[in-house]
Design an enzyme around this catalytic site. Structure first.
Site, PDB file in Angstrom:
ATOM      1  N   ARG A   1       0.738  -1.246   0.045  1.00 40.51           N
ATOM      2  CA  ARG A   1       0.206  -0.117   0.055  1.00 40.51           C
ATOM      3  C   ARG A   1       0.871   1.286  -0.057  1.00 40.51           C
ATOM      4  O   ARG A   1       0.449   2.174   0.586  1.00 40.51           O
ATOM      5  CB  ARG A   1      -0.929   0.007   1.152  1.00 40.51           C
ATOM      6  CG  ARG A   1      -2.051  -1.082   1.202  1.00 40.51           C
ATOM      7  CD  ARG A   1      -2.992  -0.590   0.269  1.00 40.51           C
ATOM      8  NE  ARG A   1      -4.194  -1.532   0.291  1.00 40.51           N
ATOM      9  CZ  ARG A   1      -5.332  -1.221   1.059  1.00 40.51           C
ATOM     10  NH1 ARG A   1      -5.365  -0.098   1.701  1.00 40.51           N
ATOM     11  NH2 ARG A   1      -6.475  -1.981   0.997  1.00 40.51           N
TER      12      ARG A   1
ATOM     13  N   ARG B   1      -3.069   7.038   1.060  1.00 40.39           N
ATOM     14  CA  ARG B   1      -3.614   8.258   1.567  1.00 40.39           C
ATOM     15  C   ARG B   1      -2.523   8.792   2.870  1.00 40.39           C
ATOM     16  O   ARG B   1      -2.806   9.942   3.239  1.00 40.39           O
ATOM     17  CB  ARG B   1      -4.917   8.211   2.396  1.00 40.39           C
ATOM     18  CG  ARG B   1      -6.115   7.848   1.509  1.00 40.39           C
ATOM     19  CD  ARG B   1      -7.446   7.416   1.912  1.00 40.39           C
ATOM     20  NE  ARG B   1      -6.988   6.063   2.373  1.00 40.39           N
ATOM     21  CZ  ARG B   1      -7.938   5.412   3.133  1.00 40.39           C
ATOM     22  NH1 ARG B   1      -8.985   5.595   3.254  1.00 40.39           N
ATOM     23  NH2 ARG B   1      -7.607   4.078   3.462  1.00 40.39           N
TER      24      ARG B   1
ATOM     25  N   ARG C   1      -5.978  11.765  -6.087  1.00 39.33           N
ATOM     26  CA  ARG C   1      -7.337  11.138  -5.819  1.00 39.33           C
ATOM     27  C   ARG C   1      -8.356  12.218  -6.128  1.00 39.33           C
ATOM     28  O   ARG C   1      -9.416  11.596  -6.654  1.00 39.33           O
ATOM     29  CB  ARG C   1      -7.225  10.598  -4.547  1.00 39.33           C
ATOM     30  CG  ARG C   1      -8.442  10.073  -3.885  1.00 39.33           C
ATOM     31  CD  ARG C   1      -8.730   8.679  -4.218  1.00 39.33           C
ATOM     32  NE  ARG C   1      -9.452   8.016  -3.340  1.00 39.33           N
ATOM     33  CZ  ARG C   1     -11.046   8.173  -3.563  1.00 39.33           C
ATOM     34  NH1 ARG C   1     -11.441   8.907  -4.500  1.00 39.33           N
ATOM     35  NH2 ARG C   1     -11.861   7.473  -2.681  1.00 39.33           N
TER      36      ARG C   1
ATOM     37  N   ASP D   1      -6.831  -2.184  -7.555  1.00 38.23           N
ATOM     38  CA  ASP D   1      -7.426  -2.772  -6.325  1.00 38.23           C
ATOM     39  C   ASP D   1      -7.663  -4.197  -6.519  1.00 38.23           C
ATOM     40  O   ASP D   1      -7.976  -4.690  -7.692  1.00 38.23           O
ATOM     41  CB  ASP D   1      -8.600  -1.903  -5.789  1.00 38.23           C
ATOM     42  CG  ASP D   1      -8.868  -2.361  -4.188  1.00 38.23           C
ATOM     43  OD1 ASP D   1      -8.071  -1.837  -3.419  1.00 38.23           O
ATOM     44  OD2 ASP D   1      -9.710  -3.346  -4.050  1.00 38.23           O
TER      45      ASP D   1
ATOM     46  N   TYR E   1     -15.455 -10.693  -0.189  1.00 39.17           N
ATOM     47  CA  TYR E   1     -16.155  -9.385  -0.107  1.00 39.17           C
ATOM     48  C   TYR E   1     -17.360  -9.520  -1.004  1.00 39.17           C
ATOM     49  O   TYR E   1     -18.404  -8.971  -0.877  1.00 39.17           O
ATOM     50  CB  TYR E   1     -15.079  -8.307  -0.746  1.00 39.17           C
ATOM     51  CG  TYR E   1     -14.087  -7.762   0.160  1.00 39.17           C
ATOM     52  CD1 TYR E   1     -14.412  -6.719   1.122  1.00 39.17           C
ATOM     53  CD2 TYR E   1     -12.781  -8.384   0.027  1.00 39.17           C
ATOM     54  CE1 TYR E   1     -13.276  -6.336   1.983  1.00 39.17           C
ATOM     55  CE2 TYR E   1     -11.907  -8.121   1.146  1.00 39.17           C
ATOM     56  CZ  TYR E   1     -12.237  -6.925   1.802  1.00 39.17           C
ATOM     57  OH  TYR E   1     -11.185  -6.523   2.575  1.00 39.17           O
TER      58      TYR E   1
END
Ligand code: CP3
Length: 346
Positions: A28, A32, A41, A78, A153
Site C-alpha cells: 500500500r 492516503r 485522488r 485494487d 467481499y
C-alpha cells in the site's frame, strides 16, 4: 540497453539470492498517507475512476518511488477490480471502505470471465506505461487478490471482522462456492498473465483473509485456488515470478510455497523469527515489520527493523511491512525506515 528483469534486485531475491542489503518496498505504498496521493485522488473523482485512468494511476504509482526510491513499484489498482470486471458492482465510500454487490447461488451461476481482460484494459495500459517510465533498476509488481479474499467481499458485500458470511456460505453451499472460486481462478489467471505480458517483473497474490479458515477449508479455498492460478500462469509463462501472501496463517505457512508453487512468501508480523528462518530455508521471504511500529516511529520502529534484518537478512529477504501502511502513518517514519534498511549491510 534496457536492464534485464532478472537483474533487478527483487527478482534476484525471488530467484533465491541473498543480497548484502535487502531490497525494500511497502505494501500500500501509494495511498492516503501521502499528500500528493490525496491531491491526485481528488482529481480522479471516484476511487475506481483512479484505478481505470492510466495517466493518473501511473502518477500515483510513481509518487512513493520519487519520494523514497523503493526497489519496487506496485501497480496502482485494487483487488476488487476483478468483481467489477465480472459485472458485480463495486463502490468505495469515504470512510467506509469497499461496498460490493452481493452474490447468491443463482447469481454465481451466471458469472463468466469472458470480458475481464477487455474491462481491465486501462489497468493493463497502466502497467505498460509504468515499465516505460520507471527507473531501469526499479522492479514493477503486478497483483491480484486471491480468490478466497475476493470472494469474502462478494459474499458479505463489505469487509467484516471475521468474514463469517463467506465462511458460512462455503460450508452451506460448497458446490456454488466452488463455482465462484473457479470463475475467480480463471479471471485472476488471465489478469496476471496479461500484467506479466505488459511488463510486470513479478506478481503478488494477496490472500489478506486467509487466516479465518480451519485446516480443511484453508486447503480447499486458499491453497488449492492459488495453486491453480500458479499452474495456469506457468503453463504459458514458465518463468513467471509469483509472490504469495496468505496473511496471518501462522503454522499454515509451512509448506505453502511448495504446495502452491509460489516463488516467495510474504509473512505478517505475528510470525516468530525462528519460524520465519525455518520458512526461509524453503523459499525466499518478504516482510514482516508490524505497520504499527511504522506509526510509532522512534525506537519501537528502529528495534522492529533491526529484528527483521538481524534475523532474516542472512537469507533471501525482501524487506516489507507485514501488511499495508495505513493513512495515519507519518512520512518521516517511512523515510526513517528506508534510510535504516538502505544503510544496513550484512
Ligand atoms: O500501493 C499499493 O499497494 C497499490 C495499490 C493497492 C490498493 N489496494 C489501493 C487502495 C493494493 C495492492 C490494494 C490491495 C487490496 N485492496 C487488498 C489486499 C491487501 C490488504 O491491504 O489486505 C484488499 C483487501 C483491498 C480491498 C480494499 N481496497 C479495502 C479493504 C479498502 C478500504 C480500506 C482502505 O484502506 O481504505 C480499499 C481501498 C483502497 N485500495 C485504497 C487504496 C489506496 C484507499 C481508498 C481511497 O483512496 O479512497
Amino acid at each position: 540497453m534496457p536492464m534485464k528483469s532478472s537483474d533487478r534486485d527483487i527478482v534476484r531475491v525471488i530467484n533465491g539470492e541473498t543480497l548484502t542489503t535487502p531490497p525494500i518496498w511497502m505494501m500500500r505504498q501509494a495511498g492516503r498517507y501521502l499528500p500528493e496521493y490525496k491531491e491526485t485522488r481528488k482529481q480522479a473523482g471516484g476511487f475506481l475512476d483512479l484505478c481505470y485512468n492510466p495517466e493518473l494511476a501511473v502518477e500515483v504509482t510513481l509518487q512513493p518511488i520519487r519520494r523514497f526510491g523503493f526497489d519496487a513499484a506496485i501497480l496502482f489498482s485494487d483487488i476488487l477490480v476483478i468483481p467489477d470486471a465480472l459485472g458485480v458492482g463495486v463502490r468505495f465510500e469515504e470512510g467506509r471502505g469497499p461496498i460490493v454487490e452481493t452474490v447468491d447461488e443463482e447469481r454465481i451461476d451466471t458469472l463468466v470471465s469472458d470480458s475481464v481482460i477487455n474491462h481491465l484494459s486501462p489497468v493493463l495500459e497502466t502497467v505498460e506505461r509504468l515499465r516505460e517510465c520507471l527507473p531501469q533498476e526499479t522492479a514493477l509488481l503486478g497483483f491480484c487478490g486471491a480468490p478466497w479474499t475476493v470472494a469474502t467481499y462478494m459474499i458479505a458485500g463489505h469487509g467484516t471482522p471475521d468474514q463469517g458470511p463467506a465462511r458460512q456460505f462455503a460450508l452451506n453451499s460448497p458446490v456454488a462456492f466452488q463455482k465462484l472460486m473457479d470463475v475467480l481462478v480463471e479471471a485472476s489467471s488471465q489478469y496476471l498473465i496479461a500484467q506479466l505480458d505488459n511488463g510486470a517483473d513479478a506478481v503478488q497474490i494477496f490472500d489478506s483473509w486467509a487466516s479465518v479458515l480451519d485446516e480443511d477449508q484453508f486447503e480447499k479455498w486458499c491453497v488449492k485456488p492459488v495453486a491453480e492460478i500458479v499452474k495456469k500462469i506457468r503453463a504459458v509463462r514458465p518463468e513467471a515470478k509469483i509472490i504469495g501472501f496468505p496473511k496471518g496463517v501462522g503454522a499454515f505457512y509451512k509448506g505453502y510455497a511448495k504446495i502452491t508453487g509460489v516463488d516467495m512468501i510474504g509473512l505478517d508480523w505475528t510470525i516468530p523469527m525462528s519460524f520465519a528462518q525455518e520458512l526461509q530455508t524453503d523459499s525466499p521471504i518478504q516482510g514482516n515489520l508490524d505497520p504499527k511500529r511504522l506509526i510509532a516511529g522512534g525506537s519501537p520502529l528502529d528495534q522492529g527493523i533491526d529484528a527483521v534484518l538481524e534475523n532474516l537478512a542472512d537469507g533471501p529477504l525482501v524487506f516489507n511491512l507485514g501488511h499495508g501502511i495505513t493513512p495515519e502513518t507519518s512520512i518521516e517514519h517511512v523515510q526513517q525506515m528506508v534510510t535504516r534498511v538502505k544503510s544496513f549491510s550484512r
